[in-house]
Write an enzyme that holds these catalytic residues in place. Structure first.
Site, PDB file in Angstrom:
ATOM      1  CB  SER A 104      64.527  48.856  44.786  1.00  0.00           C
ATOM      2  OG  SER A 104      65.726  48.711  45.540  1.00  0.00           O
ATOM      3  CE  LYS A 174      67.235  44.996  44.315  1.00  0.00           C
ATOM      4  NZ  LYS A 174      66.341  46.126  43.964  1.00  0.00           N
TER       5      LYS A 174
END
Length: 325
Positions: A104, A174
Site C-alpha cells: 500500500s 500510511k
C-alpha cells in the site's frame, strides 16, 4: 692472689660510684634500653613498623595474591540482562523496528522492508505533520479480514524487546495528508487538495492517479477534527486508508494518540537504506494557514531545546567573564 684482685676492683668501683654515676656492667643491656624505648615511642606515636607497612607481611611471608577476575561465564548472564534492559528501553522510548507487510505504500516502501520508527519526539508533545510516514495502531478494525502473522514464541519475545521487527498485527503505516483543522478534498482523478492548495505528489505509485474515481470513498471532502489525522497510502489504487474507512466511529480519521511514531529510515534490506523525508509539496506557502494550532505544536521540541540551552550559555558566559577578570 685472686682475692686481692677482686678486692682491688671492688675498691675502685666504690670510688667511681661516689665520684660519678656508675656505668652499666653489660654494654648490651645499655643498647637494649634505647632500642626498646624507640620501639615503644614508635608504637605510641601511631607509626607502623616495617611489618605493618608491608601489609602485615614479614620477610618470610609469601607475597599477597592479586584478586582473581570474575569468570566470563559468570558475567555473561549479567551482560545479557543489561543488553535486554537497554533494548527494551530503546524500543519503548526511542526507536522501534517495523516490517512492511503489504504494497500500500509503494514505491516509497516495498513489501518486506524494515523501517525504524522514531518514538522519542511524541514524548515531548510533538504531533504528526503533513507528509510524514507514520505507524499507528488500528483505530477501528481497519484490518478486518486481513491475514495476520503467526510468530513463534521466540519471535514474540524478540519483537517485544525490540530486537526484531514488530510482529504486532494491529499496526498500519500510511502517509499523513491532513492534520487537525485541515480540509482535504479529492475530485475526479485529482489532484488532491489540502485547504484549497493542490498537491504535487511525485511519491504516488507510477501509473496511479492521486484520487480514485469510485463510489466507495475515492471521491471525498472532509474536515479533519483536532486531535486527528487523515492518512493515505502512496499506492493510491491499492490502499485501504482513511478514504475507505469513513463508516467507522472516527469517520476515517486516526486519533493522534493511536500514532506510534514517525518512520524515519529504511533499515533493511541494505541496498534500500535511505531516509524518509517529507515531500516538498507539503511545505508550500499557504498550505497550513488554517491550521495554526498544528504549526504551534510542531515547534515544541525546538522550543524545549532552546530552554535547555539557555542555562548552558549563561554558565559559559559567567565562566569566561571570571577568566578575563
Amino acid at each position: 692472689m685472686g682475692d686481692v684482685a677482686v678486692g682491688a676492683r671492688s675498691g675502685q668501683g666504690g670510688e667511681e660510684h661516689r665520684g660519678r654515676p656508675a656505668e652499666s656492667a653489660d654494654p648490651a643491656a645499655d643498647r637494649a634500653v634505647p632500642s626498646g624505648s624507640d620501639g615503644r615511642a614508635v608504637e605510641d606515636g601511631g607509626v607502623s613498623d616495617d611489618r605493618t607497612k608491608a601489609g602485615d607481611q614479614g620477610p618470610g611471608d609469601p607475597p599477597a595474591q592479586p584478586k582473581q577476575p570474575r569468570s566470563f561465564w559468570k558475567e555473561l548472564p549479567i551482560l545479557i540482562g543489561i543488553a535486554l534492559v537497554l533494548a527494551l528501553l530503546i524500543k519503548t522510548f526511542l526507536v522501534q523496528a517495523f516490517s512492511i507487510p503489504s504494497d500500500s505504500m509503494q514505491n516509497t516502501l516495498q513489501q518486506g522492508d524494515r523501517v525504524l520508527v522514531d518514538k522519542l519526539t511524541p514524548w515531548f508533545g510533538s504531533e504528526p505533520e503533513r507528509g510524514e510516514v507514520v505507524v499507528f495502531h488500528d483505530p477501528d478494525n481497519w484490518l478486518a479480514g486481513e491475514p495476520t502473522p503467526n510468530p513463534n514464541p521466540l519471535q514474540k519475545v524478540l519483537s517485544w524487546i525490540g530486537l526484531m521487527p514488530s510482529a504486532e498485527e494491529k499496526d498500519l503505516i500510511k502517509r499523513v495528508v491532513g492534520v487537525g483543522g485541515d480540509t482535504v478534498e479529492c475530485k475526479g482523478t485529482g489532484p488532491l487538495t489540502v485547504n484549497g492548495m493542490a498537491l504535487n505528489e511525485p511519491h504516488v505509485y507510477p501509473g496511479n492517479t492521486p484520487c480514485s474515481q469510485d463510489d466507495q470513498g475515492g471521491q471525498f471532502k472532509v474536515k479533519v477534527p483536532e486531535g486527528h489525522i487523515w492518512v493515505m497510502g502512496d499506492h493510491r489504487q491499492n490502499s485501504r486508508d482513511s478514504r475507505y474507512n469513513q463508516a467507522d466511529k472516527n469517520h476515517g480519521m486516526v486519533p493522534v494518540d493511536k500514532v506510534v511514531g514517525r518512520a524515519v529510515v529504511i533499515a533493511w534490506p541494505i541496498n534500500r537504506w535511505t531516509n524518509l523525508p517529507v515531500p516538498d509539496t507539503f511545505d508550500q506557502p499557504g498550505l497550513s494557514s488554517s491550521s495554526s494550532s498544528a504549526a504551534a505544536v510542531s515547534v515544541a521540541p525546538q522550543g524545549l531545546a532552546l530552554v535547555g540551552a539557555v542555562p548552558l550559555v549563561l554558565w559559559r558566559r559567567r565562566r569566561n567573564g571570571a577568566g578575563e577578570g
